[in-house]
Structure formats: C-alpha cells, structure tokens
Design a protein around this motif. Structure first.
Motif, PDB file in Angstrom:
ATOM      1  N   GLY A  51      -0.540  -4.613   4.008  1.00 34.76           N
ATOM      2  CA  GLY A  51       0.120  -5.716   4.708  1.00 34.76           C
ATOM      3  C   GLY A  51       1.101  -5.171   5.738  1.00 34.76           C
ATOM      4  N   PHE A  52       0.731  -5.229   7.014  1.00 31.91           N
ATOM      5  CA  PHE A  52       1.520  -4.512   8.015  1.00 31.91           C
ATOM      6  C   PHE A  52       2.966  -4.974   8.082  1.00 31.91           C
ATOM      7  CE2 PHE A  52       3.404  -3.848  12.124  1.00 31.91           C
ATOM      8  CZ  PHE A  52       3.209  -2.494  12.299  1.00 31.91           C
ATOM      9  N   TRP A  53       3.200  -6.255   8.317  1.00 32.68           N
ATOM     10  CA  TRP A  53       4.587  -6.708   8.505  1.00 32.68           C
ATOM     11  C   TRP A  53       5.384  -6.636   7.211  1.00 32.68           C
ATOM     12  CZ3 TRP A  53       6.208  -6.284  13.109  1.00 32.68           C
ATOM     13  CH2 TRP A  53       5.327  -6.459  14.177  1.00 32.68           C
ATOM     14  N   ILE A  54       4.697  -6.788   6.094  1.00 35.03           N
ATOM     15  CA  ILE A  54       5.374  -6.608   4.809  1.00 35.03           C
ATOM     16  C   ILE A  54       5.850  -5.160   4.675  1.00 35.03           C
ATOM     17  CG2 ILE A  54       5.037  -6.608   2.306  1.00 35.03           C
ATOM     18  CD1 ILE A  54       3.067  -8.956   2.762  1.00 35.03           C
ATOM     19  N   SER A  55       5.030  -4.225   5.122  1.00 35.58           N
ATOM     20  CA  SER A  55       5.428  -2.815   5.050  1.00 35.58           C
ATOM     21  C   SER A  55       6.605  -2.536   5.988  1.00 35.58           C
ATOM     22  CB  SER A  55       4.242  -1.903   5.375  1.00 35.58           C
ATOM     23  OG  SER A  55       3.870  -1.984   6.735  1.00 35.58           O
ATOM     24  N   MET A  56       6.678  -3.272   7.121  1.00 33.23           N
ATOM     25  CA  MET A  56       7.826  -3.096   8.012  1.00 33.23           C
ATOM     26  C   MET A  56       9.102  -3.628   7.357  1.00 33.23           C
ATOM     27  SD  MET A  56       6.640  -1.484  10.587  1.00 33.23           S
ATOM     28  CE  MET A  56       5.560  -0.746   9.353  1.00 33.23           C
ATOM     29  N   HIS A  57       8.990  -4.743   6.657  1.00 27.08           N
ATOM     30  CA  HIS A  57      10.151  -5.290   5.951  1.00 27.08           C
ATOM     31  C   HIS A  57      10.599  -4.333   4.841  1.00 27.08           C
ATOM     32  CE1 HIS A  57       8.561  -9.521   7.228  1.00 27.08           C
ATOM     33  NE2 HIS A  57       9.132  -8.859   8.222  1.00 27.08           N
ATOM     34  N   ALA A  58       9.629  -3.720   4.182  1.00 27.06           N
ATOM     35  CA  ALA A  58       9.963  -2.736   3.140  1.00 27.06           C
ATOM     36  C   ALA A  58      10.639  -1.516   3.756  1.00 27.06           C
ATOM     37  CB  ALA A  58       8.704  -2.325   2.388  1.00 27.06           C
ATOM     38  N   ALA A  59      10.163  -1.103   4.937  1.00 23.91           N
ATOM     39  CA  ALA A  59      10.761   0.040   5.620  1.00 23.91           C
ATOM     40  C   ALA A  59      12.224  -0.237   5.939  1.00 23.91           C
ATOM     41  CB  ALA A  59       9.987   0.341   6.906  1.00 23.91           C
ATOM     42  N   GLU A  60      12.492  -1.426   6.465  1.00 20.88           N
ATOM     43  CA  GLU A  60      13.879  -1.791   6.784  1.00 20.88           C
ATOM     44  C   GLU A  60      14.760  -1.704   5.545  1.00 20.88           C
ATOM     45  OE1 GLU A  60      16.471  -5.691   8.293  1.00 20.88           O
ATOM     46  OE2 GLU A  60      14.284  -5.829   8.084  1.00 20.88           O
ATOM     47  N   ALA A  61      14.271  -2.242   4.440  1.00 22.59           N
ATOM     48  CA  ALA A  61      15.056  -2.246   3.205  1.00 22.59           C
ATOM     49  C   ALA A  61      15.277  -0.825   2.679  1.00 22.59           C
ATOM     50  CB  ALA A  61      14.357  -3.102   2.148  1.00 22.59           C
ATOM     51  N   LEU A  62      14.252   0.007   2.738  1.00 22.03           N
ATOM     52  CA  LEU A  62      14.389   1.372   2.244  1.00 22.03           C
ATOM     53  C   LEU A  62      15.343   2.190   3.118  1.00 22.03           C
ATOM     54  CD1 LEU A  62      10.687   2.093   1.255  1.00 22.03           C
ATOM     55  CD2 LEU A  62      12.649   2.020  -0.307  1.00 22.03           C
ATOM     56  N   ILE A  63      15.333   1.930   4.415  1.00 17.85           N
ATOM     57  CA  ILE A  63      16.283   2.610   5.304  1.00 17.85           C
ATOM     58  C   ILE A  63      17.710   2.274   4.891  1.00 17.85           C
ATOM     59  CG2 ILE A  63      17.174   2.669   7.668  1.00 17.85           C
ATOM     60  CD1 ILE A  63      14.183   2.206   8.528  1.00 17.85           C
ATOM     61  N   LEU A  64      17.950   1.008   4.644  1.00 23.54           N
ATOM     62  CA  LEU A  64      19.289   0.573   4.239  1.00 23.54           C
ATOM     63  C   LEU A  64      19.661   1.123   2.862  1.00 23.54           C
ATOM     64  CD1 LEU A  64      19.148  -3.112   5.520  1.00 23.54           C
ATOM     65  CD2 LEU A  64      20.561  -1.265   6.439  1.00 23.54           C
ATOM     66  N   ALA A  65      18.649   1.451   2.068  1.00 22.91           N
ATOM     67  CA  ALA A  65      18.887   2.037   0.745  1.00 22.91           C
ATOM     68  C   ALA A  65      19.004   3.563   0.818  1.00 22.91           C
ATOM     69  CB  ALA A  65      17.769   1.648  -0.217  1.00 22.91           C
ATOM     70  N   GLY A  66      19.000   4.115   2.031  1.00 22.46           N
ATOM     71  CA  GLY A  66      19.210   5.543   2.206  1.00 22.46           C
ATOM     72  C   GLY A  66      17.962   6.406   2.170  1.00 22.46           C
ATOM     73  N   GLN A  67      16.782   5.780   2.312  1.00 23.78           N
ATOM     74  CA  GLN A  67      15.533   6.544   2.214  1.00 23.78           C
ATOM     75  C   GLN A  67      14.859   6.681   3.585  1.00 23.78           C
ATOM     76  OE1 GLN A  67      13.053   5.798  -1.158  1.00 23.78           O
ATOM     77  NE2 GLN A  67      14.755   5.149  -2.427  1.00 23.78           N
ATOM     78  N   ASP A  69      14.127   9.356   5.370  1.00 23.00           N
ATOM     79  CA  ASP A  69      13.106  10.398   5.463  1.00 23.00           C
ATOM     80  C   ASP A  69      11.763   9.893   4.965  1.00 23.00           C
ATOM     81  OD1 ASP A  69      14.990  12.083   6.493  1.00 23.00           O
ATOM     82  OD2 ASP A  69      15.331  13.194   4.621  1.00 23.00           O
ATOM     83  N   ARG A  70      11.785   9.159   3.873  1.00 23.15           N
ATOM     84  CA  ARG A  70      10.536   8.616   3.324  1.00 23.15           C
ATOM     85  C   ARG A  70       9.891   7.658   4.316  1.00 23.15           C
ATOM     86  NH1 ARG A  70       9.097   8.131  -2.193  1.00 23.15           N
ATOM     87  NH2 ARG A  70       7.252   6.834  -2.507  1.00 23.15           N
ATOM     88  N   VAL A  71      10.709   6.839   4.961  1.00 26.88           N
ATOM     89  CA  VAL A  71      10.190   5.868   5.923  1.00 26.88           C
ATOM     90  C   VAL A  71       9.594   6.581   7.131  1.00 26.88           C
ATOM     91  CG1 VAL A  71      10.854   4.040   7.547  1.00 26.88           C
ATOM     92  CG2 VAL A  71      11.695   3.991   5.187  1.00 26.88           C
ATOM     93  N   ARG A  72      10.289   7.573   7.647  1.00 25.90           N
ATOM     94  CA  ARG A  72       9.778   8.287   8.813  1.00 25.90           C
ATOM     95  C   ARG A  72       8.470   9.004   8.492  1.00 25.90           C
ATOM     96  NH1 ARG A  72      14.612  11.193  12.148  1.00 25.90           N
ATOM     97  NH2 ARG A  72      12.761  11.904  13.281  1.00 25.90           N
ATOM     98  N   ALA A  73       8.396   9.572   7.313  1.00 31.71           N
ATOM     99  CA  ALA A  73       7.165  10.271   6.917  1.00 31.71           C
ATOM    100  C   ALA A  73       5.980   9.316   6.863  1.00 31.71           C
ATOM    101  CB  ALA A  73       7.365  10.945   5.566  1.00 31.71           C
TER     102      ALA A  73
END
Length: 286
Positions: A51-67, A69-73
């Motif tokens: 789910g593309f946009w769902i994955s973008m929303h997850a990326a935003e949340a993980l960035i705010l949670a300090g992850q 590097d995982r998002v960029r990878a």
C-alpha cells in the motif's frame, strides 16, 4: 511501648503503600511498553507493504520515532525506480523528513513540468516539509484559479514564511462557492494558527454536507484549540469511513490530544491498515 508499636505499624503501612504504588507504576509502564512495541511493529510492517500511501504514512511516523535510517534504507531504492510523479513526491517528502535534502530536486523537477498531474502533491509536500522551491512556481500557482488545491497549498507554503498576501488568498476561499475548497482552506488556516478565521470556519462547519468537509472544518477548529469541537472527534475516530478514521487519528497525533487513547488502542486492531498506522503514530507521539 504502645507509642513504639503505633509508629512501627505506621511505618509498615507506609512501606507497603509505597511498594504498591511502585508496582502499579511498573505494571503501567510495562503495558505502555507493550503498546509502544506493537505500534512500532505495525509501522515497520506498513513501511514495507504494497500500500503505497500507507507506507508513506508509516515512514512519517517512524521518522518521528527516531528511525530515519530505516526509512531511508527502504525509500531510497524505491525513489530510483518509481515513475509515477505523485508517488515520487511522496517518497521525496519522506526522504527530506528523514534528512535527505537532495530529494528536494524531485519536488522542484515536478513543479517545472508543464504537465500539472503531480503539482498539487509537490506543493503540499513542500508545505509539509517547510521548504520553498526556487523559481516562479508559487507565483504561477497562486495566480491561477482552476486548481483550488494547488493554489491553497502554494499559498500556505508562502504564508508560513510570513507572506500576508498568500494568507489573504487562503482566507478568501472561506467564502468560495466550492464547499470542498472552503473546507480545505479552513483546514490549512487552522494549521497556520489563523484565529481570525474561526467564525467563518464554524459557519462552514454548520453548512457542510459531506462528512469529509465536516471533518476538515472540525480539524481546523481543533488546531485552533476550539474545545467545543473536541467532542466530535470520538465520532470521527469510530466513523464508518476508514479514511475519516485515519484522518482523525492523524489529527490527534498532530495536536497531541491524549484523551482518546482508549479508542486509539482499540484502533490498532482496525480492519483498515491506514487506520492502524495513524493510530500507532498518535500513540507513539503521546
């Protein structure tokens, strides 16, 4: 002796009470840790989902949670292979949030295209990351009146930089004949903290017919700390439309309203993946 006995009994009671409080705190912390770990797992699964946009929303949340590097990878290789400009804007936006400012070139390139297919996505992304793209894209976007979303998001980006003329453009949309344009304008003005718009947003809320229009107006008033509208949030968190449930959870995340945590915890089990992601994001931000 009697006095000593009373003193010792009092001491025992005090110690026992302290241990009880400590146990309660420990159990509460353990429960919170379980919910946090579950939220992280929901976001990680969604980041790598189809789910593309769902994955973008997850990326935003993980960035705010300090992850970051995982998002960029995860996102950097996807950006290299993605051909849809709207999706490329989403990927660029989250990469910028994760610290990769080179992704700004993607948004700038989209705005330079004559094909306006992804212009709104690019402009909204620039607003969300708080960046200004060079060139005349903003002037062109704010002067045209065919694409309301493009004009509003371009004006919002400029208004964040103190452009009063741009703020006036958005404010004028509160009286527009298009009800969705009115609602979107109110939603943006709420985020910009324009309290002078409250009366018109309230009016538009009362006159809105579609649920999404009503939600945008409620969200605007919540952003502006109109506590009278907070009561409606619970209804949106439980709304039949999954899209609105997700938007409501995102609103709680952005405004840090933690009085609905029981519903958010329940929505971690929602049948819709975006609702789960947005709820997890809100819980982690609290």
């Amino acid at each position: 002796m009697a006095v000593m006995l009373v003193t010792l009994q009092g001491s025992c009671i005090s110690d026992g009470g302290s241990r009880s409080v400590d146990l309660d705190v420990t159990q509460e912390q353990k429960a919170a840790d379980v919910v946090r770990q579950k939220s992280i797992e929901i976001l990680r699964d969604a980041l790598d989902s189809d789910g593309f946009w769902i994955s973008m929303h997850a990326a935003e949340a993980l960035i705010l949670a300090g992850q970051q590097d995982r998002v960029r990878a995860s996102l950097e290789p996807r950006l290299l292979s993605e051909t849809d400009d709207r999706k490329r804007c989403g990927l660029a936006r989250e990469l910028i949030r994760a610290g990769d400012n080179s992704a700004m070139s993607v948004l700038e390139g989209v705005l330079r295209k004559k094909d306006t297919y992804a212009h709104v996505h690019a402009m909204e992304s620039l607003y969300k990351v708080g960046q200004i793209s060079p060139g005349d894209a903003y002037q062109q976007a704010t002067q045209q009146d065919l694409n309301h979303g493009l004009r509003i998001w371009a004006s919002a980006t400029l208004a964040r930089r103190g452009d009063e003329g741009a703020l006036a453009i958005i404010s004028a949309y509160l009286d527009h004949q298009d009800p969705m344009a009115r609602s979107l304008a109110g939603y943006v003005l709420g985020q910009l903290g324009d309290r002078s718009a409250i009366d018109k947003i309230r009016r538009n809320h009362l006159n809105a017919e579609e649920p999404i229009q009503r939600f945008f107006n409620v969200a605007a008033l919540v952003y502006l700390d109109d506590s009278a509208l907070h009561a409606e949030l619970q209804d949106y968190l439980l709304h039949a439309d999954a899209g609105i449930r997700a938007l409501a959870a995102n609103l709680l995340a952005e405004t840090r309203l933690d009085s609905y945590d029981a519903v958010l915890h329940s929505n971690l089990e929602d049948s819709d993946p975006d609702v789960r992601v947005r709820s997890a994001d809100a819980i982690l931000r609290f």
